[in-house]
Write a protein that holds these residues in place. Structure first.
Motif, PDB file in Angstrom:
ATOM      1  N   PRO A  44       0.770  -1.261  -0.041  1.00  0.00           N
ATOM      2  CA  PRO A  44      -0.010  -0.037   0.181  1.00  0.00           C
ATOM      3  C   PRO A  44       0.757   1.160   0.093  1.00  0.00           C
ATOM      4  O   PRO A  44       1.785   1.182   0.538  1.00  0.00           O
ATOM      5  CB  PRO A  44      -0.664  -0.015   1.275  1.00  0.00           C
ATOM      6  CG  PRO A  44      -0.602  -1.385   1.737  1.00  0.00           C
ATOM      7  CD  PRO A  44       0.607  -1.871   1.077  1.00  0.00           C
ATOM      8  N   LEU A  45       0.170   2.342  -0.757  1.00  0.00           N
ATOM      9  CA  LEU A  45       1.183   3.529  -0.606  1.00  0.00           C
ATOM     10  C   LEU A  45       1.065   4.037   0.552  1.00  0.00           C
ATOM     11  O   LEU A  45       0.089   3.965   1.590  1.00  0.00           O
ATOM     12  CB  LEU A  45       0.344   4.607  -1.719  1.00  0.00           C
ATOM     13  CG  LEU A  45       0.717   4.182  -3.224  1.00  0.00           C
ATOM     14  CD1 LEU A  45      -0.307   5.131  -3.885  1.00  0.00           C
ATOM     15  CD2 LEU A  45       1.810   4.227  -3.742  1.00  0.00           C
ATOM     16  N   ARG A  46       2.397   4.723   0.888  1.00  0.00           N
ATOM     17  CA  ARG A  46       2.165   5.472   2.302  1.00  0.00           C
ATOM     18  C   ARG A  46       2.908   6.868   1.921  1.00  0.00           C
ATOM     19  O   ARG A  46       3.663   6.872   1.101  1.00  0.00           O
ATOM     20  CB  ARG A  46       3.515   4.801   3.391  1.00  0.00           C
ATOM     21  CG  ARG A  46       3.405   3.351   3.397  1.00  0.00           C
ATOM     22  CD  ARG A  46       2.245   2.915   4.226  1.00  0.00           C
ATOM     23  NE  ARG A  46       2.389   1.328   4.416  1.00  0.00           N
ATOM     24  CZ  ARG A  46       1.184   0.737   5.051  1.00  0.00           C
ATOM     25  NH1 ARG A  46       0.132   1.197   5.134  1.00  0.00           N
ATOM     26  NH2 ARG A  46       1.373  -0.601   5.130  1.00  0.00           N
ATOM     27  N   ALA A  47       2.316   7.719   2.825  1.00  0.00           N
ATOM     28  CA  ALA A  47       2.875   9.130   2.562  1.00  0.00           C
ATOM     29  C   ALA A  47       4.240   9.161   3.091  1.00  0.00           C
ATOM     30  O   ALA A  47       5.063   9.916   2.284  1.00  0.00           O
ATOM     31  CB  ALA A  47       2.012  10.168   3.744  1.00  0.00           C
ATOM     32  N   CYS A  48       4.786   8.516   4.115  1.00  0.00           N
ATOM     33  CA  CYS A  48       6.248   8.230   4.338  1.00  0.00           C
ATOM     34  C   CYS A  48       6.806   7.466   3.400  1.00  0.00           C
ATOM     35  O   CYS A  48       6.498   6.022   3.565  1.00  0.00           O
ATOM     36  CB  CYS A  48       6.482   7.990   5.845  1.00  0.00           C
ATOM     37  SG  CYS A  48       7.971   7.818   6.302  1.00  0.00           S
ATOM     38  N   LYS A  49       7.771   7.793   2.863  1.00  0.00           N
ATOM     39  CA  LYS A  49       8.361   6.599   1.728  1.00  0.00           C
ATOM     40  C   LYS A  49       9.334   5.627   2.225  1.00  0.00           C
ATOM     41  O   LYS A  49       9.740   4.607   1.986  1.00  0.00           O
ATOM     42  CB  LYS A  49       8.945   7.433   0.356  1.00  0.00           C
ATOM     43  CG  LYS A  49       7.818   8.200  -0.386  1.00  0.00           C
ATOM     44  CD  LYS A  49       6.874   7.189  -1.047  1.00  0.00           C
ATOM     45  CE  LYS A  49       5.694   7.745  -1.263  1.00  0.00           C
ATOM     46  NZ  LYS A  49       4.546   6.743  -1.773  1.00  0.00           N
ATOM     47  N   LEU A  95      19.097   2.309   9.248  1.00  0.00           N
ATOM     48  CA  LEU A  95      18.420   3.516   9.053  1.00  0.00           C
ATOM     49  C   LEU A  95      18.817   4.735   9.707  1.00  0.00           C
ATOM     50  O   LEU A  95      18.915   5.815   9.069  1.00  0.00           O
ATOM     51  CB  LEU A  95      17.018   3.140   9.537  1.00  0.00           C
ATOM     52  CG  LEU A  95      16.142   2.229   8.782  1.00  0.00           C
ATOM     53  CD1 LEU A  95      14.608   2.192   8.922  1.00  0.00           C
ATOM     54  CD2 LEU A  95      16.168   2.435   7.281  1.00  0.00           C
ATOM     55  N   PRO A  96      19.543   4.472  11.008  1.00  0.00           N
ATOM     56  CA  PRO A  96      19.955   5.876  11.696  1.00  0.00           C
ATOM     57  C   PRO A  96      21.045   6.552  10.500  1.00  0.00           C
ATOM     58  O   PRO A  96      21.120   7.902  11.007  1.00  0.00           O
ATOM     59  CB  PRO A  96      20.552   5.548  12.946  1.00  0.00           C
ATOM     60  CG  PRO A  96      19.931   4.123  13.168  1.00  0.00           C
ATOM     61  CD  PRO A  96      19.612   3.429  11.990  1.00  0.00           C
ATOM     62  N   SER A  97      21.811   5.770   9.597  1.00  0.00           N
ATOM     63  CA  SER A  97      22.746   6.432   8.869  1.00  0.00           C
ATOM     64  C   SER A  97      22.055   6.863   7.419  1.00  0.00           C
ATOM     65  O   SER A  97      22.559   7.597   6.823  1.00  0.00           O
ATOM     66  CB  SER A  97      23.824   5.566   8.349  1.00  0.00           C
ATOM     67  OG  SER A  97      24.208   4.812   9.554  1.00  0.00           O
ATOM     68  N   VAL A  98      20.771   6.564   7.375  1.00  0.00           N
ATOM     69  CA  VAL A  98      20.242   7.018   6.124  1.00  0.00           C
ATOM     70  C   VAL A  98      19.259   7.970   6.302  1.00  0.00           C
ATOM     71  O   VAL A  98      18.928   8.859   5.414  1.00  0.00           O
ATOM     72  CB  VAL A  98      19.589   5.702   5.640  1.00  0.00           C
ATOM     73  CG1 VAL A  98      18.980   6.007   4.355  1.00  0.00           C
ATOM     74  CG2 VAL A  98      20.634   4.667   5.308  1.00  0.00           C
ATOM     75  N   VAL A  99      18.301   7.705   7.220  1.00  0.00           N
ATOM     76  CA  VAL A  99      17.100   8.671   7.350  1.00  0.00           C
ATOM     77  C   VAL A  99      17.093   9.866   8.526  1.00  0.00           C
ATOM     78  O   VAL A  99      17.950   9.491   9.441  1.00  0.00           O
ATOM     79  CB  VAL A  99      16.014   7.710   8.024  1.00  0.00           C
ATOM     80  CG1 VAL A  99      14.491   8.340   8.141  1.00  0.00           C
ATOM     81  CG2 VAL A  99      15.549   6.451   6.899  1.00  0.00           C
ATOM     82  N   VAL A 100      16.549  11.111   8.138  1.00  0.00           N
ATOM     83  CA  VAL A 100      16.758  12.053   8.944  1.00  0.00           C
ATOM     84  C   VAL A 100      16.002  11.773  10.483  1.00  0.00           C
ATOM     85  O   VAL A 100      14.925  11.075  10.266  1.00  0.00           O
ATOM     86  CB  VAL A 100      16.251  13.444   8.523  1.00  0.00           C
ATOM     87  CG1 VAL A 100      17.029  13.764   7.413  1.00  0.00           C
ATOM     88  CG2 VAL A 100      14.784  13.355   8.119  1.00  0.00           C
ATOM     89  N   GLN A 139      11.997   8.504  -4.047  1.00  0.00           N
ATOM     90  CA  GLN A 139      10.871   9.167  -3.553  1.00  0.00           C
ATOM     91  C   GLN A 139      11.024   9.761  -2.157  1.00  0.00           C
ATOM     92  O   GLN A 139      10.717  11.182  -1.973  1.00  0.00           O
ATOM     93  CB  GLN A 139       9.696   8.487  -3.608  1.00  0.00           C
ATOM     94  CG  GLN A 139       9.371   7.975  -5.086  1.00  0.00           C
ATOM     95  CD  GLN A 139       8.179   7.024  -5.077  1.00  0.00           C
ATOM     96  OE1 GLN A 139       7.076   7.191  -4.235  1.00  0.00           O
ATOM     97  NE2 GLN A 139       8.094   6.069  -5.592  1.00  0.00           N
ATOM     98  N   ALA A 140      11.752   9.092  -1.426  1.00  0.00           N
ATOM     99  CA  ALA A 140      12.006   9.739  -0.048  1.00  0.00           C
ATOM    100  C   ALA A 140      12.849  10.821   0.134  1.00  0.00           C
ATOM    101  O   ALA A 140      12.867  11.767   0.763  1.00  0.00           O
ATOM    102  CB  ALA A 140      12.557   8.306   0.957  1.00  0.00           C
ATOM    103  N   GLN A 141      14.038  10.622  -0.940  1.00  0.00           N
ATOM    104  CA  GLN A 141      15.033  11.856  -0.880  1.00  0.00           C
ATOM    105  C   GLN A 141      14.030  13.020  -1.407  1.00  0.00           C
ATOM    106  O   GLN A 141      14.557  14.022  -0.799  1.00  0.00           O
ATOM    107  CB  GLN A 141      15.869  11.440  -2.024  1.00  0.00           C
ATOM    108  CG  GLN A 141      17.343  12.291  -1.989  1.00  0.00           C
ATOM    109  CD  GLN A 141      18.456  11.662  -2.445  1.00  0.00           C
ATOM    110  OE1 GLN A 141      18.119  11.177  -3.790  1.00  0.00           O
ATOM    111  NE2 GLN A 141      19.513  11.770  -2.150  1.00  0.00           N
ATOM    112  N   ALA A 142      13.342  12.971  -2.415  1.00  0.00           N
ATOM    113  CA  ALA A 142      12.698  14.036  -2.835  1.00  0.00           C
ATOM    114  C   ALA A 142      11.766  14.744  -1.956  1.00  0.00           C
ATOM    115  O   ALA A 142      11.671  16.060  -1.993  1.00  0.00           O
ATOM    116  CB  ALA A 142      11.791  13.608  -4.239  1.00  0.00           C
ATOM    117  N   GLN A 143      10.990  13.927  -0.872  1.00  0.00           N
ATOM    118  CA  GLN A 143      10.479  14.405   0.045  1.00  0.00           C
ATOM    119  C   GLN A 143      11.431  15.008   1.180  1.00  0.00           C
ATOM    120  O   GLN A 143      10.590  15.200   2.451  1.00  0.00           O
ATOM    121  CB  GLN A 143       9.536  13.573   0.705  1.00  0.00           C
ATOM    122  CG  GLN A 143       8.315  13.100  -0.384  1.00  0.00           C
ATOM    123  CD  GLN A 143       7.536  12.088   0.013  1.00  0.00           C
ATOM    124  OE1 GLN A 143       6.337  11.533  -0.606  1.00  0.00           O
ATOM    125  NE2 GLN A 143       7.405  11.641   1.379  1.00  0.00           N
ATOM    126  N   GLY A 144      12.830  14.918   1.222  1.00  0.00           N
ATOM    127  CA  GLY A 144      13.274  15.317   2.268  1.00  0.00           C
ATOM    128  C   GLY A 144      13.665  14.311   3.475  1.00  0.00           C
ATOM    129  O   GLY A 144      14.170  14.815   4.563  1.00  0.00           O
TER     130      GLY A 144
END
Lengths: 222, 222
Positions: free
Chosen positions: B71-76, B183-188, B131-136
């Motif tokens: 399913p699509l999620r707002a958070c990529k 993930l902590p090295s990847v995601v804000v 997509q996640a990158q484009a959303q910051g």
């Protein structure tokens, strides 16, 4: 002494032959007769060292993780990194190490306990991470057993992907990428800044070990 | 239409039989005759769908990575996590998915191109990370192609370790541990705080997908 040397050499000859046959045939299809023919040793010698095909496979698997003579480092995270990159280097250059890793990862080898190398590598990781923790090199929340398992599992997959994608040509790059993604969650920043995880590190550690082995006192083979 | 349904069912029957035989025998030792016997279909039907043993293996391998209806999620980043944990869930529960992953990781299958699933999973990861990158949502230094490869490679090894150590019993735990380390090295941090990577997430996403499939409109099988 000479007799013992010969036994060690025979054992290595058999393991190298077994590695070759397992690589070519796969574990299930490989036969002891073929390994015997490839090794060129007597049936008695082979059965003396390895009573069954399972023992042969376990011998090959065990070659990847014993007697790893990593030089001591003041920084235990660096020693952990050096252990990982040296293993990657040996995987690219030593057919016996490669065969052992493949057998351990072959999920279609019924009747073969493949947990051994995971457990042994995990123990190596736990010991180094516990030392790193005692020296204050790790983030406070780190549980050495969990982090060691993540590193061992992730490394196993990254090498498999490298083999499938480039026949190990890109392994140093992939291992460095893995470490850059995992270490920042594990190691305190001031230590991390001083750790060398560049792609040439594996070859460097290997050359360092070679230079420590003087021709007068070769390292034991076993 | 009915004819097409029957062809799809036959194809699934053959793939399930092939998965079973590859699991039991290993790829090298498996024979088409045995797959034919297990599937209980005609020789003509089998060769119509899969002209060779290689095609059969590639069919099984491909089952793991097609038609993944996340399913699509707002958070990529959450959508990426859901893709990973759903795959882990299917690996534990679907023998066909399991056989595909094992074949892809079997480093002793000469003549079989095993890079396919790595490439396809990598593409799935790259698309979501871009997509996640484009959303910051990502740290500024992240290169989606590199991070996707680390995740795909690491996941492959973590599942192999879980299979060797516990026959997949501890897979949700190991996958969560991997994500907590990477993930902590990847995601804000602000995004990371809102992402669910708990061990029950795979079962949750699977149940969610099941509830979306109403009995009146079953999802297509192909």
């Amino acid at each position: 002494m000479v007799k013992q040397d010969r036994a060690i050499r025979t054992r290595q000859t058999i393991l190298t032959a077994a590695a070759k046959v397992f690589e070519e045939r796969g574990y299930q299809a490989a036969t002891i007769s073929e390994i015997l023919l490839t090794a060129g040793v007597t049936k008695g010698a082979l059965y003396f060292h390895f009573p069954s095909k399972e023992d042969l496979a376990e011998g090959v698997i065990h070659e990847q993780d014993h007697d790893l003579p990593i030089p001591l480092r003041a920084c235990k995270v660096q020693q952990l990194v050096d252990t990982v990159v040296l293993h990657a280097y040996r995987l690219r250059t030593d057919p016996l190490v490669r065969a052992g890793v493949r057998l351990a990862l072959d999920q279609q080898t019924q009747g073969l306990d493949r947990s051994g190398p995971f457990l042994r590598w995990s123990d190596v990781g736990i010991a180094l991470l516990e030392q790193a923790q005692a020296q204050g090199e790790l983030m406070p929340h780190i549980v050495p057993a969990e982090t060691a398992d993540v590193l061992v599992g992730a490394f196993a997959g990254v090498q498999a992907m490298s083999q499938a994608m480039s026949n190990y040509q890109d392994l140093p790059h992939r291992v460095t990428a893995l470490l850059r993604h995992v270490l920042p969650s594990v190691v305190v920043p001031s230590v991390l800044a001083a750790v060398d995880i560049t792609e040439g590190r594996g070859a460097f550690v290997h050359a360092e070990l070679d230079s420590l082995r003087t021709p007068q006192h070769p390292a034991p083979v076993s």
